[in-house]
Write an enzyme that holds these catalytic residues in place. Structure first.
Site, PDB file in Angstrom:
ATOM      1  N   SER A 138     -60.723 -20.716 -15.488  1.00  0.00           N
ATOM      2  CA  SER A 138     -60.274 -20.095 -15.975  1.00  0.00           C
ATOM      3  C   SER A 138     -58.971 -21.209 -16.446  1.00  0.00           C
ATOM      4  O   SER A 138     -57.887 -20.559 -15.762  1.00  0.00           O
ATOM      5  CB  SER A 138     -59.569 -18.504 -15.717  1.00  0.00           C
ATOM      6  OG  SER A 138     -58.670 -18.053 -16.720  1.00  0.00           O
ATOM      7  N   LYS A 164     -63.088 -20.847 -18.762  1.00  0.00           N
ATOM      8  CA  LYS A 164     -63.122 -20.160 -19.394  1.00  0.00           C
ATOM      9  C   LYS A 164     -61.572 -20.474 -20.462  1.00  0.00           C
ATOM     10  O   LYS A 164     -60.363 -20.950 -19.310  1.00  0.00           O
ATOM     11  CB  LYS A 164     -62.256 -19.030 -18.806  1.00  0.00           C
ATOM     12  CG  LYS A 164     -61.543 -18.018 -19.152  1.00  0.00           C
ATOM     13  CD  LYS A 164     -62.231 -16.445 -18.292  1.00  0.00           C
ATOM     14  CE  LYS A 164     -61.039 -15.843 -18.485  1.00  0.00           C
ATOM     15  NZ  LYS A 164     -61.435 -14.406 -17.423  1.00  0.00           N
ATOM     16  N   LYS A 166     -58.183 -19.553 -21.951  1.00  0.00           N
ATOM     17  CA  LYS A 166     -57.132 -18.288 -22.920  1.00  0.00           C
ATOM     18  C   LYS A 166     -56.837 -18.652 -23.956  1.00  0.00           C
ATOM     19  O   LYS A 166     -56.009 -19.882 -24.410  1.00  0.00           O
ATOM     20  CB  LYS A 166     -56.036 -17.375 -21.746  1.00  0.00           C
ATOM     21  CG  LYS A 166     -56.255 -17.981 -20.484  1.00  0.00           C
ATOM     22  CD  LYS A 166     -56.845 -16.499 -19.835  1.00  0.00           C
ATOM     23  CE  LYS A 166     -57.275 -16.072 -18.681  1.00  0.00           C
ATOM     24  NZ  LYS A 166     -57.455 -14.360 -18.510  1.00  0.00           N
ATOM     25  N   ASP A 192     -61.314 -16.173 -23.726  1.00  0.00           N
ATOM     26  CA  ASP A 192     -60.706 -15.150 -22.784  1.00  0.00           C
ATOM     27  C   ASP A 192     -58.806 -14.263 -23.684  1.00  0.00           C
ATOM     28  O   ASP A 192     -57.826 -15.438 -24.001  1.00  0.00           O
ATOM     29  CB  ASP A 192     -60.440 -14.547 -21.278  1.00  0.00           C
ATOM     30  CG  ASP A 192     -59.973 -13.464 -20.627  1.00  0.00           C
ATOM     31  OD1 ASP A 192     -59.784 -12.221 -21.520  1.00  0.00           O
ATOM     32  OD2 ASP A 192     -60.044 -13.727 -19.804  1.00  0.00           O
ATOM     33  N   GLU A 217     -64.061 -12.845 -24.274  1.00  0.00           N
ATOM     34  CA  GLU A 217     -63.612 -11.758 -23.142  1.00  0.00           C
ATOM     35  C   GLU A 217     -62.506 -10.934 -23.813  1.00  0.00           C
ATOM     36  O   GLU A 217     -61.810 -11.604 -24.402  1.00  0.00           O
ATOM     37  CB  GLU A 217     -63.869 -12.422 -22.340  1.00  0.00           C
ATOM     38  CG  GLU A 217     -63.066 -11.533 -20.634  1.00  0.00           C
ATOM     39  CD  GLU A 217     -62.803 -11.808 -19.896  1.00  0.00           C
ATOM     40  OE1 GLU A 217     -63.725 -13.031 -19.145  1.00  0.00           O
ATOM     41  OE2 GLU A 217     -62.078 -11.780 -18.396  1.00  0.00           O
ATOM     42  N   ASP A 242     -63.985  -6.903 -20.101  1.00  0.00           N
ATOM     43  CA  ASP A 242     -63.336  -7.614 -18.832  1.00  0.00           C
ATOM     44  C   ASP A 242     -62.513  -5.707 -18.198  1.00  0.00           C
ATOM     45  O   ASP A 242     -62.838  -5.165 -18.149  1.00  0.00           O
ATOM     46  CB  ASP A 242     -62.582  -8.409 -18.911  1.00  0.00           C
ATOM     47  CG  ASP A 242     -61.533  -8.428 -17.476  1.00  0.00           C
ATOM     48  OD1 ASP A 242     -61.035  -7.688 -16.510  1.00  0.00           O
ATOM     49  OD2 ASP A 242     -60.366  -9.678 -17.649  1.00  0.00           O
ATOM     50  N   LYS A 266     -64.173  -7.055 -11.725  1.00  0.00           N
ATOM     51  CA  LYS A 266     -63.515  -7.501 -10.533  1.00  0.00           C
ATOM     52  C   LYS A 266     -63.255  -6.111 -10.384  1.00  0.00           C
ATOM     53  O   LYS A 266     -63.321  -5.070 -10.305  1.00  0.00           O
ATOM     54  CB  LYS A 266     -62.225  -7.274 -11.628  1.00  0.00           C
ATOM     55  CG  LYS A 266     -62.144  -9.069 -12.451  1.00  0.00           C
ATOM     56  CD  LYS A 266     -60.782  -8.819 -13.101  1.00  0.00           C
ATOM     57  CE  LYS A 266     -60.869 -10.111 -14.529  1.00  0.00           C
ATOM     58  NZ  LYS A 266     -59.271 -10.347 -14.677  1.00  0.00           N
ATOM     59  N   GLY A 294     -61.517 -13.370 -11.658  1.00  0.00           N
ATOM     60  CA  GLY A 294     -60.476 -13.407 -10.276  1.00  0.00           C
ATOM     61  C   GLY A 294     -59.350 -12.573 -10.964  1.00  0.00           C
ATOM     62  O   GLY A 294     -58.874 -12.003 -12.191  1.00  0.00           O
TER      63      GLY A 294
HETATM   64  O1  OSB Z   1     -58.480 -12.081 -18.028  1.00  0.00           O
HETATM   65  O2  OSB Z   1     -59.513 -12.590 -16.348  1.00  0.00           O
HETATM   66  C1  OSB Z   1     -58.487 -12.272 -16.917  1.00  0.00           C
HETATM   67  C2  OSB Z   1     -55.854 -13.428 -14.274  1.00  0.00           C
HETATM   68  C3  OSB Z   1     -55.165 -12.741 -14.412  1.00  0.00           C
HETATM   69  C4  OSB Z   1     -55.658 -11.382 -15.227  1.00  0.00           C
HETATM   70  C5  OSB Z   1     -56.813 -11.946 -15.640  1.00  0.00           C
HETATM   71  C6  OSB Z   1     -56.842 -12.579 -16.203  1.00  0.00           C
HETATM   72  C7  OSB Z   1     -57.004 -13.939 -15.044  1.00  0.00           C
HETATM   73  C8  OSB Z   1     -57.899 -14.707 -15.065  1.00  0.00           C
HETATM   74  C9  OSB Z   1     -57.723 -15.453 -13.314  1.00  0.00           C
HETATM   75  O3  OSB Z   1     -58.640 -15.078 -16.138  1.00  0.00           O
HETATM   76  C10 OSB Z   1     -59.120 -15.920 -12.955  1.00  0.00           C
HETATM   77  C11 OSB Z   1     -58.874 -16.784 -11.559  1.00  0.00           C
HETATM   78  O4  OSB Z   1     -58.158 -15.444 -10.385  1.00  0.00           O
HETATM   79  O5  OSB Z   1     -59.098 -17.535 -11.791  1.00  0.00           O
HETATM   80 MG    MG Z   2     -60.240 -11.557 -18.506  1.00  0.00          MG
END
Ligand code: OSB
Ligand code: MG
Length: 373
Positions: A138, A164, A166, A192, A217, A242, A266, A294
């Site tokens: 991510s 992924k 952001k 995401d 996402e 999510d 999660k 995560g």
């Molecule tokens: O939206 O999935 C998410 C991290 C913090 C808060 C929200 C998200 C995330 C990640 C990190 O995408 C995923 C990871 O732990 O590598």
């Molecule tokens: Mg997410």
């Protein structure tokens, strides 16, 4: 299970190797909740709370979760006899709304405790069948498309099976397109948004359809399902929810309304493992793929996620990067690693979490600690 005698609640500070930026905020040093559970026979288990520093993901944050854990969650489980950890969540749901991350921290610890008692890997206790998990990275929001392309290319070279990206308004289509063009048509990419858009942005989000993403996402509000259904009707790309999914009921609502076609589970977000298993089983029966997300967990929370992701319905790569992606040094040994072909092995040769918790290092990182008994 033997009754729970004591829970030690701690906060540690663990600096990330680089800041992680999403549409709703940025973090450079994690404030992580750790729990050490001890039963009447002296069996010990560790678990982790995923509530972030700020309430910018869902409504919980570390300080609200700390209060909820110590005032309401722990008193419901201390000294109480449970036949099986799957029975814990019902006790935490009774006349006790929300606070999923607080509940999950304790509920997951009860599963780890039972795995330790039985001397079996957590993955086995949960019903996992896989011995290695396909892994994705991510990538936080970067300063430019070029910087993002560098990170994404490096990730693919390391073996990651999914990238992924952001996104946020102004850092979306051009950024994702740059990665698609650099990595080619077959690279497994997704985006995401963490709640950054509204239905008024449907036209902009539809531009992502041309970039062949595996999924988008949580583009809309963190607690919405209905508007995601409206957006899904306007997109070819599958939506993945999510933030909006906290229970098997919300998963069912998503499917009923066709508000999304994939779920990021999660365990820390949905109240723990019993709820995760219920969502997983429902999704398998409904033909909805799931994968394990995560929350920038330490090696303790990661162990829980890896164990859950070993279940058969987790058919897409999880956000389960190895320890070195996040930390100069993790708090478990061995640290979590990934093979050159992007797989994280499930430690099936050891009971419980499958890793040793480095208590001396945790003591050094601890900034507050309370013993509940
Ligand atoms: O939206 O999935 C998410 C991290 C913090 C808060 C929200 C998200 C995330 C990640 C990190 O995408 C995923 C990871 O732990 O590598
Ligand atoms: Mg997410």
């Amino acid at each position: 299970m033997s009754p729970l005698d004591q829970i030690t609640l701690r906060e540690i500070r663990l600096p990330l190797r680089e800041p992680f930026r999403i549409s709703s905020g940025s973090v450079s040093e994690r404030r992580i909740t750790l729990l050490e559970l001890r039963d009447a026979d002296g069996v010990v288990a560790w678990s982790e709370g995923v509530a972030p520093e700020e309430p910018n993901y869902r409504e919980e944050a570390i300080d609200t979760a700390w209060t909820a854990i110590s005032q309401w969650v722990v008193p419901r489980v201390l000294g109480r006899a449970f036949a099986h950890p799957r029975d814990v969540y019902a006790v935490l749901e009774q006349d006790f709304r929300g606070n999923f991350m607080a509940k999950a921290a304790v509920e997951m610890g009860m599963w780890v405790l039972e795995a330790m008692r039985q001397g079996v890997p957590l993955a086995t206790l949960l019903g996992g069948t896989r011995s290695a998990i396909a892994t994705g990275i991510s990538l936080g929001i970067q300063s430019s498309p070029e910087a993002l392309v560098d990170k994404a290319s490096a990730a693919v070279a390391q073996g990651y099976r999914k990238v992924k990206i952001k996104i946020a308004p102004g850092q979306d289509v051009a950024y994702v397109r740059a990665v698609r063009e650099a990595l080619g048509p077959d690279a497994p990419l997704m985006a995401d948004a963490n709640n950054a858009y509204t239905l008024a942005d449907a036209g902009l989000l539809a531009q992502l359809d041309d970039l062949d993403l595996m999924m988008i996402e949580q583009p809309l509000a963190w607690d919405d399902i209905v508007q995601h259904a409206s957006l899904q009707r306007q997109l070819r790309t599958p939506l993945c929810l999510d933030e909006s999914i906290t229970s098997v009921d919300s998963a069912r609502n998503m499917v009923t309304l066709d508000a999304g076609r994939i779920i990021n589970i999660k365990p820390g977000r949905v109240g723990g493992f019993a709820s995760s298993l219920a969502i997983h089983d429902y999704c398998v029966s409904a033909g909805v793929p799931v994968w394990c997300g995560g929350m920038l967990e330490s090696g303790i929370g990661r162990a829980c996620n890896v164990a859950l992701a070993s279940l058969a319905g987790f058919t897409k790569p999880g956000d389960l990067s190895p320890s070195s992606r996040y930390w100069a040094q993790d708090i478990v040994s061995p640290e979590w690693t990934m093979t050159a072909d992007g797989m994280v092995p499930v430690p099936l040769d050891r009971p419980g979490l499958g890793v040793t918790v480095n208590v001396d290092r945790i003591d050094d990182l601890t900034v507050r600690r309370v013993v509940l008994r």
